[in-house]
Structures are given as structure tokens and as C-alpha cells.
Design a protein around this motif. Structure first.
Motif, PDB file in Angstrom:
ATOM      1  N   CYS A  21       0.816  -1.219   0.000  1.00  0.00           N
ATOM      2  CA  CYS A  21       0.000   0.000   0.000  1.00  0.00           C
ATOM      3  C   CYS A  21       0.851   1.271   0.000  1.00  0.00           C
ATOM      4  CB  CYS A  21      -0.960   0.008   1.185  1.00  0.00           C
ATOM      5  SG  CYS A  21      -0.156   0.162   2.785  1.00  0.00           S
ATOM      6  N   GLY A  22       2.170   1.140   0.112  1.00  0.00           N
ATOM      7  CA  GLY A  22       3.047   2.306   0.063  1.00  0.00           C
ATOM      8  C   GLY A  22       3.143   3.081   1.361  1.00  0.00           C
ATOM      9  N   LEU A  23       2.534   2.579   2.436  1.00  0.00           N
ATOM     10  CA  LEU A  23       2.577   3.282   3.713  1.00  0.00           C
ATOM     11  C   LEU A  23       3.940   3.093   4.378  1.00  0.00           C
ATOM     12  CD1 LEU A  23       1.131   4.918   5.931  1.00  0.00           C
ATOM     13  CD2 LEU A  23       0.403   2.725   6.904  1.00  0.00           C
ATOM     14  N   GLU A  24       4.523   4.194   4.811  1.00  0.00           N
ATOM     15  CA  GLU A  24       5.776   4.187   5.555  1.00  0.00           C
ATOM     16  C   GLU A  24       5.553   4.891   6.881  1.00  0.00           C
ATOM     17  OE1 GLU A  24       8.605   4.699   1.616  1.00  0.00           O
ATOM     18  OE2 GLU A  24       8.575   6.266   3.130  1.00  0.00           O
ATOM     19  N   LYS A  25       6.117   4.320   7.950  1.00  0.00           N
ATOM     20  CA  LYS A  25       5.990   4.917   9.272  1.00  0.00           C
ATOM     21  C   LYS A  25       7.337   4.840   9.977  1.00  0.00           C
ATOM     22  CE  LYS A  25       2.574   2.210  10.661  1.00  0.00           C
ATOM     23  NZ  LYS A  25       1.519   1.627  11.514  1.00  0.00           N
ATOM     24  N   PHE A  39       5.207   5.583  -3.288  1.00  0.00           N
ATOM     25  CA  PHE A  39       5.295   4.498  -4.263  1.00  0.00           C
ATOM     26  C   PHE A  39       6.531   4.645  -5.140  1.00  0.00           C
ATOM     27  CE2 PHE A  39       0.817   4.658  -3.168  1.00  0.00           C
ATOM     28  CZ  PHE A  39       0.579   3.331  -2.886  1.00  0.00           C
ATOM     29  N   GLY A  40       7.438   5.537  -4.757  1.00  0.00           N
ATOM     30  CA  GLY A  40       8.650   5.763  -5.525  1.00  0.00           C
ATOM     31  C   GLY A  40       9.812   4.918  -5.038  1.00  0.00           C
ATOM     32  N   MET A  41      10.971   5.172  -5.613  1.00  0.00           N
ATOM     33  CA  MET A  41      12.189   4.437  -5.277  1.00  0.00           C
ATOM     34  C   MET A  41      12.958   5.068  -4.124  1.00  0.00           C
ATOM     35  SD  MET A  41      12.177   1.995  -7.327  1.00  0.00           S
ATOM     36  CE  MET A  41      12.084   1.349  -8.961  1.00  0.00           C
ATOM     37  N   LEU A  42      12.602   6.297  -3.739  1.00  0.00           N
ATOM     38  CA  LEU A  42      13.318   7.026  -2.699  1.00  0.00           C
ATOM     39  C   LEU A  42      12.321   7.721  -1.782  1.00  0.00           C
ATOM     40  CD1 LEU A  42      15.958   8.316  -1.537  1.00  0.00           C
ATOM     41  CD2 LEU A  42      15.672  10.100  -3.242  1.00  0.00           C
ATOM     42  N   SER A  43      12.623   7.706  -0.500  1.00  0.00           N
ATOM     43  CA  SER A  43      11.755   8.357   0.468  1.00  0.00           C
ATOM     44  C   SER A  43      12.605   8.921   1.603  1.00  0.00           C
ATOM     45  CB  SER A  43      10.758   7.347   1.019  1.00  0.00           C
ATOM     46  OG  SER A  43       9.924   7.948   1.973  1.00  0.00           O
ATOM     47  N   ASN A  44      12.176  10.052   2.174  1.00  0.00           N
ATOM     48  CA  ASN A  44      12.878  10.675   3.292  1.00  0.00           C
ATOM     49  C   ASN A  44      11.911  10.928   4.437  1.00  0.00           C
ATOM     50  OD1 ASN A  44      15.473  11.031   2.040  1.00  0.00           O
ATOM     51  ND2 ASN A  44      14.576  12.672   0.853  1.00  0.00           N
ATOM     52  N   HIS A  45      12.403  10.715   5.649  1.00  0.00           N
ATOM     53  CA  HIS A  45      11.663  11.038   6.864  1.00  0.00           C
ATOM     54  C   HIS A  45      12.600  11.822   7.771  1.00  0.00           C
ATOM     55  CE1 HIS A  45       8.172   8.303   6.302  1.00  0.00           C
ATOM     56  NE2 HIS A  45       9.044   7.610   5.600  1.00  0.00           N
ATOM     57  N   ASP A  46      12.187  13.011   8.183  1.00  0.00           N
ATOM     58  CA  ASP A  46      12.962  13.835   9.107  1.00  0.00           C
ATOM     59  C   ASP A  46      12.279  13.802  10.465  1.00  0.00           C
ATOM     60  OD1 ASP A  46      14.881  14.798   7.187  1.00  0.00           O
ATOM     61  OD2 ASP A  46      13.279  16.039   6.367  1.00  0.00           O
ATOM     62  N   PHE A  57      15.903   9.715   7.858  1.00  0.00           N
ATOM     63  CA  PHE A  57      15.850   8.347   7.365  1.00  0.00           C
ATOM     64  C   PHE A  57      15.651   8.413   5.854  1.00  0.00           C
ATOM     65  CE2 PHE A  57      14.938   7.978  11.722  1.00  0.00           C
ATOM     66  CZ  PHE A  57      15.189   6.681  12.113  1.00  0.00           C
ATOM     67  N   LYS A  58      16.541   7.777   5.106  1.00  0.00           N
ATOM     68  CA  LYS A  58      16.389   7.694   3.652  1.00  0.00           C
ATOM     69  C   LYS A  58      16.157   6.235   3.289  1.00  0.00           C
ATOM     70  CE  LYS A  58      18.981  11.692   2.164  1.00  0.00           C
ATOM     71  NZ  LYS A  58      19.892  12.216   1.168  1.00  0.00           N
ATOM     72  N   LEU A  59      15.035   5.989   2.652  1.00  0.00           N
ATOM     73  CA  LEU A  59      14.677   4.651   2.215  1.00  0.00           C
ATOM     74  C   LEU A  59      14.871   4.581   0.710  1.00  0.00           C
ATOM     75  CD1 LEU A  59      13.548   2.117   3.582  1.00  0.00           C
ATOM     76  CD2 LEU A  59      11.274   2.905   2.986  1.00  0.00           C
ATOM     77  N   LEU A  60      15.693   3.613   0.257  1.00  0.00           N
ATOM     78  CA  LEU A  60      16.022   3.490  -1.162  1.00  0.00           C
ATOM     79  C   LEU A  60      15.719   2.073  -1.639  1.00  0.00           C
ATOM     80  CD1 LEU A  60      19.480   4.857  -0.359  1.00  0.00           C
ATOM     81  CD2 LEU A  60      17.978   6.121  -1.852  1.00  0.00           C
ATOM     82  N   LEU A  61      15.101   1.958  -2.795  1.00  0.00           N
ATOM     83  CA  LEU A  61      14.832   0.651  -3.395  1.00  0.00           C
ATOM     84  C   LEU A  61      15.599   0.550  -4.703  1.00  0.00           C
ATOM     85  CD1 LEU A  61      13.266  -2.029  -3.498  1.00  0.00           C
ATOM     86  CD2 LEU A  61      11.451  -0.805  -4.685  1.00  0.00           C
ATOM     87  N   ASP A  62      16.448  -0.471  -4.802  1.00  0.00           N
ATOM     88  CA  ASP A  62      17.192  -0.718  -6.039  1.00  0.00           C
ATOM     89  C   ASP A  62      16.316  -1.592  -6.942  1.00  0.00           C
ATOM     90  OD1 ASP A  62      18.835  -1.591  -8.104  1.00  0.00           O
ATOM     91  OD2 ASP A  62      20.556  -1.925  -6.798  1.00  0.00           O
ATOM     92  N   LEU A  68      16.263  -3.286  -0.458  1.00  0.00           N
ATOM     93  CA  LEU A  68      15.728  -2.118   0.226  1.00  0.00           C
ATOM     94  C   LEU A  68      16.748  -1.682   1.263  1.00  0.00           C
ATOM     95  CD1 LEU A  68      13.195  -0.356   0.313  1.00  0.00           C
ATOM     96  CD2 LEU A  68      12.307  -1.866   2.076  1.00  0.00           C
ATOM     97  N   THR A  69      17.141  -0.411   1.195  1.00  0.00           N
ATOM     98  CA  THR A  69      18.173   0.129   2.065  1.00  0.00           C
ATOM     99  C   THR A  69      17.624   1.296   2.864  1.00  0.00           C
ATOM    100  OG1 THR A  69      19.866  -0.460   0.433  1.00  0.00           O
ATOM    101  CG2 THR A  69      20.490   1.118   2.117  1.00  0.00           C
ATOM    102  N   CYS A  70      17.903   1.289   4.150  1.00  0.00           N
ATOM    103  CA  CYS A  70      17.530   2.392   5.026  1.00  0.00           C
ATOM    104  C   CYS A  70      18.825   3.036   5.517  1.00  0.00           C
ATOM    105  CB  CYS A  70      16.699   1.889   6.196  1.00  0.00           C
ATOM    106  SG  CYS A  70      16.257   3.188   7.363  1.00  0.00           S
ATOM    107  N   ARG A  71      19.030   4.294   5.163  1.00  0.00           N
ATOM    108  CA  ARG A  71      20.207   5.037   5.614  1.00  0.00           C
ATOM    109  C   ARG A  71      19.756   6.037   6.667  1.00  0.00           C
ATOM    110  NH1 ARG A  71      23.627   6.200   0.075  1.00  0.00           N
ATOM    111  NH2 ARG A  71      23.794   4.011  -0.504  1.00  0.00           N
TER     112      ARG A  71
END
Length: 114
Positions: A21-25, A39-46, A57-62, A68-71
Motif C-alpha cells: 500500500c506504500g505506507l511508511e511509518k 510508491f517511488g524508489m526514494l523516500s525521506n523522513h525527518d 531516514f532515507k529509504l532506497l529501493l534498487d 531495500l536500504t535504510c540510511r
């Protein structure tokens, strides 16, 4: 649901991401401090921790490897990189698919009996 867990001193952080569903928490000590749909390849949470420090938090999908990488960054400095691979994504998807099949079977059974 994919989960990344990390501990900063006395704070427990968890990033949850749903591939369906694309939900990130982002949860800080069990409380939601950031939530959005992506629903993208990159996401940021401050977020800000209890001590006032700001983290990103940077979430990246290759797309080639489905890795799936969380930096996690503090003041622009990389603290850690957490990774989950294709197997974890597939396991999560299979679990959801099995639940949907069971639910559909239950609905059909009730419909046929009634």
C-alpha cells in the motif's frame, strides 16, 4: 511489511514500509513520529529525538536487485545503513497473498452456505 530497527542511546527507532500500500511509518519508542505514502524508489523522513537531535531516514529501493536500504543520518552525517533483500520482500508479499486467499475463501464459503 518491511521493518528496520535501530537503537540510539535510550531511544528505539523503527521504520516500517509496506510494499503493497506504500505506507511508511517511523516509530520512536513505539509512537508514530512520521507517516506518509510513497510508491517511488526514494523516500525521506525527518524526525527529532527526545534529546532534540534531528535525524533523517532515507529509504532506497534498487529496482534491479530489489534490495531495500535504510540510511540513517544525524546532522548530515551517515550513522548506519540497514538492508533487506529480495527474500524478505517476497516473504512479506507471500504472507499478504495467503491472507487474501484465506479471506476470499471465507467470504465464498459464507456466500455458498447462505
Amino acid at each position: 511489511m518491511i521493518k528496520f530497527n535501530y537503537r540510539f542511546d535510550q531511544d528505539q527507532l523503527e521504520l516500517q514500509a509496506s510494499s503493497w500500500c506504500g505506507l511508511e511509518k517511523v516509530l520512536l519508542n513505539g509512537k508514530v513520529v512520521s507517516k506518509k505514502f510513497n510508491f517511488g524508489m526514494l523516500s525521506n523522513h525527518d524526525i527529532s529525538l527526545n534529546n532534540g537531535n534531528k535525524y533523517q531516514f532515507k529509504l532506497l529501493l534498487d529496482p534491479q536487485t530489489n534490495l531495500l536500504t535504510c540510511r540513517i543520518y544525524n546532522q548530515q552525517n551517515l550513522i548506519t545503513i540497514l538492508k533487506q533483500g529480495k527474500n524478505q520482500l517476497q516473504k512479506s508479499q507471500r504472507l499478504i497473498e495467503a491472507g487474501l486467499v484465506c479471506m476470499l475463501f471465507s467470504v465464498l464459503t459464507v456466500y455458498v452456505i447462505a
